[in-house]
Design a protein around this motif. Structure first.
Motif, PDB file in Angstrom:
ATOM      1  N   GLU A 388       0.822  -1.205   0.000  1.00 49.41           N
ATOM      2  CA  GLU A 388       0.000   0.000   0.000  1.00 49.41           C
ATOM      3  C   GLU A 388       0.860   1.260   0.000  1.00 49.41           C
ATOM      4  O   GLU A 388       0.542   2.254  -0.677  1.00 49.41           O
ATOM      5  N   LEU A 389       1.966   1.229   0.741  1.00 45.35           N
ATOM      6  CA  LEU A 389       2.872   2.382   0.734  1.00 45.35           C
ATOM      7  C   LEU A 389       3.485   2.591  -0.639  1.00 45.35           C
ATOM      8  O   LEU A 389       3.640   3.728  -1.099  1.00 45.35           O
ATOM      9  N   LEU A 390       3.832   1.492  -1.308  1.00 50.28           N
ATOM     10  CA  LEU A 390       4.367   1.615  -2.666  1.00 50.28           C
ATOM     11  C   LEU A 390       3.319   2.181  -3.617  1.00 50.28           C
ATOM     12  O   LEU A 390       3.639   2.968  -4.523  1.00 50.28           O
ATOM     13  N   ALA A 391       2.061   1.802  -3.420  1.00 48.23           N
ATOM     14  CA  ALA A 391       0.982   2.343  -4.254  1.00 48.23           C
ATOM     15  C   ALA A 391       0.842   3.847  -4.044  1.00 48.23           C
ATOM     16  O   ALA A 391       0.627   4.608  -4.999  1.00 48.23           O
ATOM     17  N   VAL A 392       0.978   4.288  -2.794  1.00 46.77           N
ATOM     18  CA  VAL A 392       0.908   5.725  -2.514  1.00 46.77           C
ATOM     19  C   VAL A 392       2.049   6.466  -3.205  1.00 46.77           C
ATOM     20  O   VAL A 392       1.856   7.541  -3.782  1.00 46.77           O
ATOM     21  N   LEU A 393       3.241   5.889  -3.170  1.00 42.08           N
ATOM     22  CA  LEU A 393       4.385   6.531  -3.837  1.00 42.08           C
ATOM     23  C   LEU A 393       4.166   6.610  -5.345  1.00 42.08           C
ATOM     24  O   LEU A 393       4.480   7.632  -5.976  1.00 42.08           O
ATOM     25  N   ARG A 394       3.661   5.534  -5.935  1.00 40.88           N
ATOM     26  CA  ARG A 394       3.379   5.577  -7.389  1.00 40.88           C
ATOM     27  C   ARG A 394       2.354   6.652  -7.701  1.00 40.88           C
ATOM     28  O   ARG A 394       2.495   7.420  -8.659  1.00 40.88           O
ATOM     29  N   TRP A 395       1.300   6.712  -6.892  1.00 43.85           N
ATOM     30  CA  TRP A 395       0.224   7.688  -7.088  1.00 43.85           C
ATOM     31  C   TRP A 395       0.756   9.111  -6.980  1.00 43.85           C
ATOM     32  O   TRP A 395       0.313  10.018  -7.696  1.00 43.85           O
ATOM     33  N   MET A 402       6.651  12.705  -0.211  1.00 38.90           N
ATOM     34  CA  MET A 402       5.818  11.579   0.199  1.00 38.90           C
ATOM     35  C   MET A 402       6.680  10.455   0.749  1.00 38.90           C
ATOM     36  O   MET A 402       6.326   9.814   1.749  1.00 38.90           O
ATOM     37  N   LEU A 403       7.812  10.192   0.107  1.00 37.95           N
ATOM     38  CA  LEU A 403       8.683   9.144   0.647  1.00 37.95           C
ATOM     39  C   LEU A 403       9.147   9.492   2.057  1.00 37.95           C
ATOM     40  O   LEU A 403       9.163   8.614   2.941  1.00 37.95           O
ATOM     41  N   MET A 404       9.499  10.737   2.302  1.00 37.75           N
ATOM     42  CA  MET A 404       9.923  11.112   3.648  1.00 37.75           C
ATOM     43  C   MET A 404       8.785  10.971   4.643  1.00 37.75           C
ATOM     44  O   MET A 404       9.013  10.625   5.809  1.00 37.75           O
ATOM     45  N   ALA A 405       7.563  11.181   4.195  1.00 31.02           N
ATOM     46  CA  ALA A 405       6.415  11.045   5.096  1.00 31.02           C
ATOM     47  C   ALA A 405       6.184   9.599   5.523  1.00 31.02           C
ATOM     48  O   ALA A 405       5.680   9.339   6.616  1.00 31.02           O
ATOM     49  N   VAL A 406       6.550   8.648   4.653  1.00 26.87           N
ATOM     50  CA  VAL A 406       6.313   7.236   4.964  1.00 26.87           C
ATOM     51  C   VAL A 406       7.622   6.505   5.261  1.00 26.87           C
ATOM     52  O   VAL A 406       7.649   5.277   5.327  1.00 26.87           O
ATOM     53  N   PHE A 407       8.710   7.251   5.484  1.00 28.19           N
ATOM     54  CA  PHE A 407      10.031   6.624   5.599  1.00 28.19           C
ATOM     55  C   PHE A 407      10.113   5.626   6.753  1.00 28.19           C
ATOM     56  O   PHE A 407      10.626   4.511   6.590  1.00 28.19           O
ATOM     57  N   SER A 408       9.634   6.010   7.911  1.00 28.41           N
ATOM     58  CA  SER A 408       9.730   5.105   9.071  1.00 28.41           C
ATOM     59  C   SER A 408       9.013   3.797   8.806  1.00 28.41           C
ATOM     60  O   SER A 408       9.516   2.710   9.149  1.00 28.41           O
ATOM     61  N   GLU A 409       7.831   3.871   8.201  1.00 27.38           N
ATOM     62  CA  GLU A 409       7.075   2.659   7.895  1.00 27.38           C
ATOM     63  C   GLU A 409       7.803   1.825   6.847  1.00 27.38           C
ATOM     64  O   GLU A 409       7.862   0.593   6.935  1.00 27.38           O
ATOM     65  N   LEU A 410       8.370   2.484   5.840  1.00 24.25           N
ATOM     66  CA  LEU A 410       9.117   1.759   4.812  1.00 24.25           C
ATOM     67  C   LEU A 410      10.311   1.026   5.424  1.00 24.25           C
ATOM     68  O   LEU A 410      10.582  -0.133   5.092  1.00 24.25           O
ATOM     69  N   MET A 411      11.033   1.674   6.308  1.00 25.51           N
ATOM     70  CA  MET A 411      12.196   1.053   6.939  1.00 25.51           C
ATOM     71  C   MET A 411      11.794  -0.210   7.699  1.00 25.51           C
ATOM     72  O   MET A 411      12.436  -1.269   7.602  1.00 25.51           O
ATOM     73  N   ALA A 412      10.722  -0.099   8.464  1.00 31.26           N
ATOM     74  CA  ALA A 412      10.308  -1.229   9.281  1.00 31.26           C
ATOM     75  C   ALA A 412       9.837  -2.405   8.437  1.00 31.26           C
ATOM     76  O   ALA A 412      10.128  -3.570   8.744  1.00 31.26           O
ATOM     77  N   LEU A 413       9.121  -2.115   7.342  1.00 27.46           N
ATOM     78  CA  LEU A 413       8.536  -3.180   6.530  1.00 27.46           C
ATOM     79  C   LEU A 413       9.520  -3.735   5.507  1.00 27.46           C
ATOM     80  O   LEU A 413       9.497  -4.935   5.207  1.00 27.46           O
TER      81      LEU A 413
END
Length: 539
Positions: A388-395, A402-413
């Motif tokens: 879902e995070l990757l879909a948000v980045l594509r969108w 946007m990547l910085m906004a979801v960075f912590s979640e991306l790192m963990a996953l």
């Protein structure tokens, strides 16, 4: 009292405004005084590129080159697009990235085009001319820059090409982009009460009379007072005609009148030979109903040492219709950003391609919807899955913010993700990096991308981004430490030792670097690693 009962467009407030932008230059955006994300992201850049290409197809439909491809009405001359108040230059970059890619795959690939960034501040022009992301477009001839004062200039001189754009010299129809611009140039205010038109005149007082002082607006007291408008307000048939329509049609309300924008558009129309596309995104009122629903009074929205007002897009639309023009606007009300398209001139087969592109790129799922949904999504990013995070980045069009906004979640996953998903994250990282437009002073994107690659066990790729971080952001002990850890994973111990020493040279108390340096200098360092081959080697 610095001025009393002055017409708003003649107020000293605009001198203060000009002084701010000329003094600050790019710092107005770098220090985030001026909001700009909603009008300067990959989504709006792509949407405008689609509309401009549709508009060019309409004008080129009647002409074809010897190869059978579409050609401009004047094939030897380019289509020009002038951006008013290009500011930081981020919108131009995103537009050109999309436009170049889309045009290369269309029948317009042979049609010449030149984007012209304009602004009042010379410092902004210098920034654009030196920005690394804009260099390919400048060298290709797809981009040029010019100083333009919207309050009185009638021509532009392109800095690189030396071309003068003046009435009679622009051979093909002209496109104009004005995002967050008309809200910041002179306009007036009026009130209709019981069918009588009143002008809202402004008074300004301050204990600090220096209007060019950085904190003048914060100290100033600004008030408005209605005075009955007797006779023609402007002595201009078009502007006075629109005011008369409002007097006759509006109930009791106060509205802003974009006198500066209309005069600027009249001069640009002269450049265009009455063949013009205006694309403008701003906060404003797009219809007579919206003007009627306004609360009384005029309010300035402060942005540091500058201010903005709402834009009366209904008045701009009336101006275009009076000149047999055409207006495109969403059928729904905007939540954050109104984007309108205003057209003058008639291509041989009409504006069908323009209308279709506007419907698809702006009305159905455009910049306003994107901004609205992103705001609604922000509280829920933390619980999203990696897909879902990757879909948000594509969108988002691979927006770095946007990547910085979801960075912590991306790192963990990403650390525990499957290899196929890790490959998708790697692809996303590259796309975000290529789409990023730096102003300076932002979060260190390269450093964060390097960290993300490191946790996915891509030390060689991570090193590349840590090198970008050192080059762009300067020497930091944490960056050298991370480089050292990448070399450890690559079994390049000598290089790792150098990096940990450089980290300690910058911060002698960095305990992580001290520990790794001690381990690397141990004679059985790699032997210990072989004893426990399954251990994670992060340190």
């Amino acid at each position: 009292m610095l001025e009393r009962n002055q017409r708003l467009s003649r107020s000293l407030l605009w001198s203060c405004q000009r002084a701010f932008y000329e003094r600050q230059g790019i710092e107005a955006w770098r220090q985030q005084h001026i909001p700009n994300f909603i009008t300067s992201n990959p989504v709006i850049g792509r949407a405008y590129a689609q509309v401009v290409l549709g508009w060019m197809r309409d004008w080129c439909a009647a002409s074809r080159s010897e190869t059978g491809r579409l050609a401009a009405p004047e094939p030897g001359q380019p289509f020009y697009l002038i951006e008013l108040g290009a500011g930081a230059g981020r919108f131009a970059f995103h537009f050109l990235e999309s436009f170049r890619r889309l045009r290369a795959r269309s029948q317009l690939r042979d049609v010449a085009f030149r984007y012209v960034m304009t602004d009042l501040s010379e410092r902004n022009l210098e920034f654009w001319l030196s920005h690394p992301r804009l260099q390919p477009f400048l060298e290709e001839g797809l981009l040029d820059v010019a100083r333009f004062d919207a309050t009185h200039d009638e021509q532009l001189v392109l800095r690189r090409a030396g071309t003068v754009l003046a009435p009679g010299s622009v051979a093909n129809p002209l496109a104009v982009v004005a995002n967050y611009f008309f809200d910041s140039i002179p306009q007036d205010a009026f009130t209709v009460r019981d069918g009588v038109l009143h002008e809202c005149l402004v008074s300004v007082s301050s204990s600090q009379p220096e209007v060019e002082a950085a904190d003048f607006l914060e100290r100033a007291e600004v008030s408005f007072e209605d005075h009955e408008a007797r006779g023609a307000s402007y002595g201009d048939a078009e502007l006075d005609g629109i005011l008369e329509e409002y007097r006759e049609r509006l109930g009791d309300t106060t509205f802003l009148f974009p006198s500066g924008a209309l005069r600027c558009l009249r001069r640009l129309q002269g450049l265009a030979g009455d063949r013009l596309l205006l694309l403008s995104g701003d906060k404003g009122h797009a219809s007579e109903d919206e003007l009627s629903e306004r609360a009384s009074g005029v309010s300035l929205v402060l942005h540091g040492g500058a201010f903005s007002l709402m834009v009366n897009y209904d008045a701009i639309g009336r101006y275009f219709r009076r000149r047999d023009g055409h207006v495109l606007r969403p059928i729904h009300r905007h939540a954050s950003l109104h984007v309108g398209a205003f057209l003058l001139g008639q291509p041989p087969d009409g504006h069908g391609e323009t209308e279709l592109a506007y419907e698809e790129a702006i009305e159905r799922s455009g910049p306003d919807d994107y901004s609205t949904l992103i705001k609604a999504m922000e509280p829920h990013l933390e619980g999203m899955k990696l897909e879902e995070l990757l879909a948000v980045l594509r969108w988002s069009g691979w927006d770095s913010g946007m990547l910085m906004a979801v960075f912590s979640e991306l790192m963990a996953l990403a650390e525990s993700a499957s290899e196929p998903l890790r490959q998708e994250v790697c692809w996303a990282i590259q796309q975000v990096w290529e789409t990023d437009y730096r102003l300076g002073g932002e979060d260190d994107l390269a450093f964060h991308l390097g960290m993300l690659l490191y946790v996915m066990d891509r030390p060689a790729e991570a090193l590349t981004f840590f090198e970008h971080s050192l080059r762009l952001g300067g020497e930091e002990p944490g960056t050298y430490f991370n480089q050292g850890m990448c070399h450890v994973r690559l079994r390049q111990d000598a290089r790792a030792l150098e990096c940990f020493e450089q980290a300690l040279a910058l911060d002698a108390n960095l305990s992580e670097a001290q520990e790794m340096l001690s381990q690397l200098q141990s004679p059985d360092w790699r032997g210990l690693e072989e004893v426990a081959p399954d251990e994670d080697s992060e340190g």
